[in-house]
Design an enzyme around this catalytic site. Sequence first.
Site, PDB file in Angstrom:
ATOM      1  N   HIS A  93       0.836  -1.206   0.000  1.00 20.32           N
ATOM      2  CA  HIS A  93       0.000   0.000   0.000  1.00 20.32           C
ATOM      3  C   HIS A  93       0.873   1.259   0.000  1.00 20.32           C
ATOM      4  CE1 HIS A  93       0.931   1.060   4.162  1.00 20.32           C
ATOM      5  NE2 HIS A  93       0.885  -0.247   4.406  1.00 20.32           N
ATOM      6  N   GLU A 149      -1.606  -6.551   8.359  1.00 23.54           N
ATOM      7  CA  GLU A 149      -0.239  -6.488   8.876  1.00 23.54           C
ATOM      8  C   GLU A 149      -0.201  -7.021  10.304  1.00 23.54           C
ATOM      9  OE1 GLU A 149       2.855  -6.841   8.634  1.00 23.54           O
ATOM     10  OE2 GLU A 149       3.438  -4.977   7.632  1.00 23.54           O
TER      11      GLU A 149
END
Length: 194
Positions: free
Chosen positions: A12, A83
Amino acid sequence: MSRLTRVVLVRHGETVGESSIRFHGATDVDLSELGCDQALAARHQIPGEGFDLVVASSLTRAWRTATLLVPGRQVRLEADFREIDFGRWEGLTREEIAAVDPILYEDWQSKREGFEFPEGEHRGDFLQRVHRGLDRILSSDAESVIVVAHKGVVRGIVQALSGIEMPPLEPALGGVVQVFRRSDGQWHLGRRPS
């Protein structure tokens, strides 16, 4: 055997939470304007071939990056590609971590065996969940997949497929990594083998 032969992994872009300097694992922060620009720039690093499946972490910074990378495509959210949770280090910079937890910071930097993020997710648990998400992709009918996720997730998928450990600072925000399966079944990191 899985039909999958190509996986394009994208980290990202930058976030309003400053992911370039702050550790946002489980914290859901949105893309910044710079992050949107990085996602659009990453689009130019991906060869023009289509993808059978577009997958993104369920955290906003990842799925928003995916919608900019492949506009108009349905994005399948994969919660197992979130994450790692950095625990009490969530949202801190390296300097702040070193100031509040100097001994643990040194253990982390020296890669002391058995190190875990304080009050965070255990690394083994994190990798198990990333592998679960990868298994779902491998069992799909897709031949070509794009996955938009986070640094640790991208690194975990690359290592699971190719056995290669990426350099510590890779991939950068908005970075693109490609993994291809050769005709002998082995996965190859980098450009498509000829």
